[in-house]
Design a protein around this motif. Sequence first.
Motif, PDB file in Angstrom:
ATOM      1  N   LYS A   1     -13.021   9.361 -22.744  1.00 10.44           N
ATOM      2  CA  LYS A   1     -14.129   9.802 -21.564  1.00 10.44           C
ATOM      3  C   LYS A   1     -14.951   8.502 -21.087  1.00 10.44           C
ATOM      4  O   LYS A   1     -14.941   8.261 -20.108  1.00 10.44           O
ATOM      5  CB  LYS A   1     -15.089  10.851 -22.064  1.00 10.44           C
ATOM      6  CG  LYS A   1     -14.744  12.242 -22.253  1.00 10.44           C
ATOM      7  CD  LYS A   1     -14.530  12.673 -20.595  1.00 10.44           C
ATOM      8  CE  LYS A   1     -13.819  14.116 -20.802  1.00 10.44           C
ATOM      9  NZ  LYS A   1     -14.814  15.106 -20.845  1.00 10.44           N
ATOM     10  N   ILE A   2     -15.027   7.598 -22.251  1.00  7.82           N
ATOM     11  CA  ILE A   2     -15.335   6.294 -21.542  1.00  7.82           C
ATOM     12  C   ILE A   2     -14.438   5.281 -20.781  1.00  7.82           C
ATOM     13  O   ILE A   2     -14.935   4.801 -19.711  1.00  7.82           O
ATOM     14  CB  ILE A   2     -15.872   5.282 -22.826  1.00  7.82           C
ATOM     15  CG1 ILE A   2     -17.065   5.942 -23.767  1.00  7.82           C
ATOM     16  CG2 ILE A   2     -16.055   3.913 -22.391  1.00  7.82           C
ATOM     17  CD1 ILE A   2     -17.268   5.065 -25.156  1.00  7.82           C
TER      18      ILE A   2
ATOM     19  N   GLU B   1     -23.264  14.610  -9.952  1.00  5.86           N
ATOM     20  CA  GLU B   1     -23.822  15.629 -10.799  1.00  5.86           C
ATOM     21  C   GLU B   1     -22.776  16.039 -11.785  1.00  5.86           C
ATOM     22  O   GLU B   1     -23.234  16.313 -12.895  1.00  5.86           O
ATOM     23  CB  GLU B   1     -24.404  16.801 -10.104  1.00  5.86           C
ATOM     24  CG  GLU B   1     -25.684  16.695  -9.444  1.00  5.86           C
ATOM     25  CD  GLU B   1     -25.611  15.766  -7.973  1.00  5.86           C
ATOM     26  OE1 GLU B   1     -26.396  15.348  -7.558  1.00  5.86           O
ATOM     27  OE2 GLU B   1     -24.434  15.467  -7.675  1.00  5.86           O
ATOM     28  N   VAL B   2     -21.530  16.291 -11.400  1.00  6.71           N
ATOM     29  CA  VAL B   2     -20.433  16.782 -12.301  1.00  6.71           C
ATOM     30  C   VAL B   2     -20.180  15.708 -13.393  1.00  6.71           C
ATOM     31  O   VAL B   2     -20.082  16.034 -14.515  1.00  6.71           O
ATOM     32  CB  VAL B   2     -19.493  17.278 -11.852  1.00  6.71           C
ATOM     33  CG1 VAL B   2     -18.112  17.399 -12.694  1.00  6.71           C
ATOM     34  CG2 VAL B   2     -19.463  18.411 -10.675  1.00  6.71           C
ATOM     35  N   ALA B   3     -19.998  14.364 -13.236  1.00  4.34           N
ATOM     36  CA  ALA B   3     -19.745  13.150 -13.971  1.00  4.34           C
ATOM     37  C   ALA B   3     -21.007  13.258 -15.000  1.00  4.34           C
ATOM     38  O   ALA B   3     -20.874  12.892 -15.849  1.00  4.34           O
ATOM     39  CB  ALA B   3     -19.679  12.062 -13.161  1.00  4.34           C
TER      40      ALA B   3
ATOM     41  N   MET C   1     -12.591   4.308 -15.090  1.00  2.00           N
ATOM     42  CA  MET C   1     -11.814   4.087 -13.939  1.00  2.00           C
ATOM     43  C   MET C   1     -12.502   4.740 -12.512  1.00  2.00           C
ATOM     44  O   MET C   1     -11.803   4.482 -11.543  1.00  2.00           O
ATOM     45  CB  MET C   1     -10.613   5.229 -14.520  1.00  2.00           C
ATOM     46  CG  MET C   1      -9.889   4.602 -15.411  1.00  2.00           C
ATOM     47  SD  MET C   1      -8.957   6.032 -16.432  1.00  2.00           S
ATOM     48  CE  MET C   1      -7.666   6.271 -14.895  1.00  2.00           C
ATOM     49  N   GLY C   2     -13.630   5.230 -12.840  1.00  2.00           N
ATOM     50  CA  GLY C   2     -14.489   5.505 -11.460  1.00  2.00           C
ATOM     51  C   GLY C   2     -15.216   7.029 -11.578  1.00  2.00           C
ATOM     52  O   GLY C   2     -14.698   7.843 -12.398  1.00  2.00           O
ATOM     53  N   THR C   3     -16.294   7.358 -10.863  1.00  2.00           N
ATOM     54  CA  THR C   3     -17.058   8.438 -11.010  1.00  2.00           C
ATOM     55  C   THR C   3     -16.070   9.606 -10.583  1.00  2.00           C
ATOM     56  O   THR C   3     -16.259  10.651 -11.238  1.00  2.00           O
ATOM     57  CB  THR C   3     -18.257   8.273  -9.890  1.00  2.00           C
ATOM     58  OG1 THR C   3     -19.155   7.191 -10.648  1.00  2.00           O
ATOM     59  CG2 THR C   3     -18.844   9.811 -10.047  1.00  2.00           C
ATOM     60  N   ALA C   4     -15.176   9.553  -9.712  1.00  2.00           N
ATOM     61  CA  ALA C   4     -14.390  10.337  -9.074  1.00  2.00           C
ATOM     62  C   ALA C   4     -13.304  10.942 -10.370  1.00  2.00           C
ATOM     63  O   ALA C   4     -13.149  11.952 -10.389  1.00  2.00           O
ATOM     64  CB  ALA C   4     -13.572  10.060  -7.931  1.00  2.00           C
ATOM     65  N   VAL C   5     -12.808  10.068 -10.903  1.00  2.00           N
ATOM     66  CA  VAL C   5     -11.851  10.245 -12.052  1.00  2.00           C
ATOM     67  C   VAL C   5     -12.480  10.871 -13.438  1.00  2.00           C
ATOM     68  O   VAL C   5     -12.203  11.859 -13.770  1.00  2.00           O
ATOM     69  CB  VAL C   5     -11.366   8.901 -12.560  1.00  2.00           C
ATOM     70  CG1 VAL C   5     -10.525   9.085 -13.803  1.00  2.00           C
ATOM     71  CG2 VAL C   5     -10.479   8.127 -11.655  1.00  2.00           C
TER      72      VAL C   5
ATOM     73  N   PHE D   1     -21.485   5.235 -21.715  1.00  2.00           N
ATOM     74  CA  PHE D   1     -20.403   5.668 -20.962  1.00  2.00           C
ATOM     75  C   PHE D   1     -20.118   5.143 -19.605  1.00  2.00           C
ATOM     76  O   PHE D   1     -19.117   5.044 -18.946  1.00  2.00           O
ATOM     77  CB  PHE D   1     -20.603   7.409 -20.807  1.00  2.00           C
ATOM     78  CG  PHE D   1     -20.559   8.317 -22.168  1.00  2.00           C
ATOM     79  CD1 PHE D   1     -19.270   8.301 -22.758  1.00  2.00           C
ATOM     80  CD2 PHE D   1     -21.662   8.500 -22.520  1.00  2.00           C
ATOM     81  CE1 PHE D   1     -19.293   8.917 -23.906  1.00  2.00           C
ATOM     82  CE2 PHE D   1     -21.738   9.164 -24.028  1.00  2.00           C
ATOM     83  CZ  PHE D   1     -20.641   9.534 -24.526  1.00  2.00           C
ATOM     84  N   THR D   2     -21.391   4.811 -18.864  1.00  2.00           N
ATOM     85  CA  THR D   2     -21.280   4.406 -17.338  1.00  2.00           C
ATOM     86  C   THR D   2     -22.315   3.520 -17.078  1.00  2.00           C
ATOM     87  O   THR D   2     -23.463   3.711 -17.340  1.00  2.00           O
ATOM     88  CB  THR D   2     -21.096   5.755 -16.514  1.00  2.00           C
ATOM     89  OG1 THR D   2     -20.960   5.380 -15.067  1.00  2.00           O
ATOM     90  CG2 THR D   2     -22.609   6.620 -16.811  1.00  2.00           C
ATOM     91  N   PRO D   3     -21.927   2.537 -16.219  1.00  2.00           N
ATOM     92  CA  PRO D   3     -23.121   1.688 -15.538  1.00  2.00           C
ATOM     93  C   PRO D   3     -23.530   2.170 -14.365  1.00  2.00           C
ATOM     94  O   PRO D   3     -24.602   1.793 -13.773  1.00  2.00           O
ATOM     95  CB  PRO D   3     -22.045   0.421 -15.101  1.00  2.00           C
ATOM     96  CG  PRO D   3     -20.565   0.963 -14.968  1.00  2.00           C
ATOM     97  CD  PRO D   3     -20.493   2.366 -15.780  1.00  2.00           C
ATOM     98  N   ASP D   4     -23.017   3.406 -13.767  1.00  2.00           N
ATOM     99  CA  ASP D   4     -23.549   3.903 -12.427  1.00  2.00           C
ATOM    100  C   ASP D   4     -25.125   4.546 -12.905  1.00  2.00           C
ATOM    101  O   ASP D   4     -25.456   5.496 -13.532  1.00  2.00           O
ATOM    102  CB  ASP D   4     -22.831   5.212 -12.152  1.00  2.00           C
ATOM    103  CG  ASP D   4     -23.234   5.883 -10.757  1.00  2.00           C
ATOM    104  OD1 ASP D   4     -24.239   5.860 -10.381  1.00  2.00           O
ATOM    105  OD2 ASP D   4     -22.088   6.034 -10.204  1.00  2.00           O
TER     106      ASP D   4
END
Length: 469
Positions: free
Chosen positions: A266-267, A50-52, A272-276, A124-127
């Motif tokens: 940010k990209i 959620e934060v990401a 580098m990962g969701t946690a990052v 931004f993200t593939p997640d």
Amino acid sequence: MNNAFRSYYSNKSFRITMIGIAVPIVLQMLLSNGLSLVDTMMIGRLGEAEVAAVGLANQMFFLAFLIFFGITSGTGIFVAQFWGDRDTAGIHHVVGLSLMGTLIFSIPFAIVSFAAPEVLMRIFTPDENVVFIGSQYLKIVAPSYMMSGISTAYAMALRSIENPRIPLLVTAVSLILNTILNFLLIFGLLFFPEMGVRGAAVATMISRGVEFVLMLLLVYGRKSPVAGSLKEYLGFDRRMAAQFLKTAGPVLGNEIAWSLGMVVYKIVFARMGTAVIAAANVTEAIQGLFFVILMGSGNTAAVLIGKKIGEGDAESSREYARNFLVQALLLGLGMGILMAACAPIAVLLLKMEPGTVRLVRRSLIALSVLMSVKSFNLHMIVGVLRSGGDTRFSFLTEFLGVWVMGVPAVILSGIVLKWNLPAVYLIAGVEEILKFVMTAIRFRSGKWINDLRRTKDQRNDDLYPAGNR
């Protein structure tokens, strides 16, 4: 350098004038950044995804806001100089240009964010989980961009006429309302439904709407010098518009170049990962609280230096600039030390994985090392060079710093070499070193002072049509 420090400490009138303007600006920015931090902390209770998601979704508002800031900073240059000359008609015409500019950019941002949020999130993200959550948030907040653009235009104009109290009051109301609504809608307190991230979006949308309405009520209710009729706002002619674009255009280019560079950062973090990316969002929200004093001082510099130039007092402009640069170094050093000292305490508020919490703490310490040079560059670009109308050099400095130094360094260290987040933040500091050298040389040359006013007769005959003064 010793002479500059002695001049700063001996000039009591400068400090009194500066504090009177800076304190309301700092408080307003503190509240704005507090709003971001409250959102981040509350959403952080829901989880790292959620934060990401919210952090990445807000990159659209981040881009839009920095474009607003670029346009309104260009406005501020003119408004401050016209204010020094007490030229109300000139202020109205430039504010009209500012309002038009923010609307022109905010409308397409709102439409794209509302109509294609999934497409934007996948940049931004593939997640897919992050994409889904962020899309929900983005679609709800998208219509607020237009209201924020108009509010920003008025806030910058008010600061430039040495009246930052209205923006302070408006931001305070918005923050309080947003915080209350966040509690009620995210977690479903009292009789409200538990909406999670969608609740945060609804709270943001409502608070920005209230901010917009209250800003208009106070500006016109108190008959501020920036309040004008539609006819007064549109009373500029092509020559004035061209002069405005010539000066404000590079400011806008500056903000676009910087903001797109930060989006690339940010990209990289997201790759580098969701946690990052979650750690980066929290780190930058916390850093924002320490950076507000620097931003407040830099914006105050723009107001006071621009006013002195508008009064035709070039020597006082130089003296004010030297004093603000000394202040920049001192404030940057103090805020850097304070942020490093507070890092272990700040992370205690986080309900995240231990590894992510460690990343936040170490990233805050890494960024604290760069605070003094960041402060100097901020004051030079936003406060000194822009107020003097030297916007093309400001743009060149920002572009070279971000795109020639910063972006390649972040991509290399974050994706190719796979360094951790604190190390990537440190290597990104090479952009600040380049900007420091370029702006210091420019300041010493004295070429940054440009009086954007014409002579009185020229303004009357050329820039302002008959009957509009």
